[in-house]
Design a protein around this motif. Sequence first.
Motif, short mmCIF file in Angstrom:
data_model
loop_
_atom_site.label_atom_id
_atom_site.label_comp_id
_atom_site.label_asym_id
_atom_site.label_seq_id
_atom_site.Cartn_x
_atom_site.Cartn_y
_atom_site.Cartn_z
N PHE A 14 -19.66 -4.38 -56.29
CA PHE A 14 -18.86 -4.94 -57.17
C PHE A 14 -17.98 -4.14 -58.36
N PHE A 15 -18.85 -3.11 -58.67
CA PHE A 15 -18.46 -2.06 -59.51
C PHE A 15 -17.64 -1.06 -58.94
N ILE A 16 -17.75 -0.68 -57.49
CA ILE A 16 -16.94 0.01 -56.94
C ILE A 16 -15.47 -0.55 -56.75
N ALA A 17 -15.57 -2.00 -56.35
CA ALA A 17 -14.36 -2.66 -56.28
C ALA A 17 -13.60 -2.81 -57.43
N VAL A 18 -14.32 -2.83 -58.69
CA VAL A 18 -13.51 -2.76 -60.06
C VAL A 18 -13.01 -1.39 -60.38
N GLY A 19 -13.66 -0.43 -60.09
CA GLY A 19 -13.13 0.90 -60.11
C GLY A 19 -11.75 1.20 -59.27
N SER A 47 -15.52 6.80 -63.95
CA SER A 47 -16.95 6.88 -64.26
C SER A 47 -17.64 5.67 -63.55
N LEU A 48 -16.98 4.40 -63.12
CA LEU A 48 -17.63 3.58 -62.24
C LEU A 48 -17.82 4.01 -60.98
N PRO A 54 -22.74 6.81 -55.31
CA PRO A 54 -24.03 7.56 -54.80
C PRO A 54 -25.20 6.47 -54.35
N ARG A 55 -24.85 5.37 -55.10
CA ARG A 55 -25.99 4.05 -54.74
C ARG A 55 -25.89 3.76 -53.45
N VAL A 56 -24.79 3.69 -52.89
CA VAL A 56 -24.54 3.26 -51.48
C VAL A 56 -24.44 4.06 -50.44
N VAL A 57 -23.79 5.17 -50.69
CA VAL A 57 -23.52 6.09 -49.60
C VAL A 57 -24.70 7.51 -50.30
N ASP A 58 -25.28 7.89 -48.96
CA ASP A 58 -25.99 9.16 -49.19
C ASP A 58 -25.16 10.40 -49.53
N VAL A 59 -25.38 10.86 -50.84
CA VAL A 59 -24.60 11.80 -51.13
C VAL A 59 -25.53 13.04 -51.19
N PRO A 60 -25.23 14.30 -50.52
CA PRO A 60 -25.97 15.66 -50.28
C PRO A 60 -26.41 16.00 -51.76
N LEU A 61 -27.57 16.61 -51.97
CA LEU A 61 -28.21 16.96 -53.16
C LEU A 61 -27.55 17.77 -53.88
N HIS A 62 -26.88 18.83 -53.43
CA HIS A 62 -26.09 19.67 -54.06
C HIS A 62 -24.74 19.10 -54.81
N LEU A 63 -24.57 17.92 -54.67
CA LEU A 63 -23.48 17.04 -55.25
C LEU A 63 -23.83 16.25 -56.24
N CYS A 69 -22.15 14.95 -63.96
CA CYS A 69 -21.19 15.77 -64.93
C CYS A 69 -20.02 15.01 -65.08
N VAL A 70 -19.39 14.68 -64.03
CA VAL A 70 -18.02 13.95 -63.98
C VAL A 70 -18.14 12.67 -64.43
N GLU A 71 -19.25 11.95 -64.13
CA GLU A 71 -19.58 10.58 -64.71
C GLU A 71 -19.55 10.66 -66.19
N LEU A 72 -20.49 11.65 -66.77
CA LEU A 72 -20.47 11.72 -68.15
C LEU A 72 -19.39 12.02 -68.87
N PHE A 73 -18.49 13.03 -68.44
CA PHE A 73 -17.26 13.47 -68.71
C PHE A 73 -16.14 12.30 -68.95
N SER A 74 -16.11 11.44 -67.77
CA SER A 74 -15.27 10.59 -67.68
C SER A 74 -15.40 9.30 -68.81
N PHE A 75 -16.85 8.95 -68.82
CA PHE A 75 -17.25 8.03 -69.71
C PHE A 75 -16.91 8.44 -71.17
#
Length: 92
Positions: A14-19, A47-48, A54-63, A69-75
């Motif tokens: 839902f939050f991905i759709a809102v984003g 931010s959304l 990453p909650r619904v897609v497996d993201v590599p650990l190095h990302l 950081c991008v999430e916090l900056f955009s927030f």
Amino acid sequence: MARFHGHGDKVAYFFIAVGVYLLLRAFAEAKVSSLTVELLYVSIAISLLTSNVPRVVDVPLHLAYPLRCVELFSFLLAIAAFFLLCARRFLL
């Protein structure tokens, strides 16, 4: 092995759709509305997306750390744009 999709995944979708909606709205209203409103929409959408994809897609650990950081900056950018809009609304 199948992954169980619980209520947390549904909320993340839902939050991905809102984003995505906010990004489309920001690009559609780019010529009409002010730059601060566009910045607010885009930063909330980023931010959304960076917090819920990453909650619904497996993201590599190095990302994981750069996404955080991008999430916090955009927030923080969204908060600054919101305060700027409020100040402009109440002071003018």
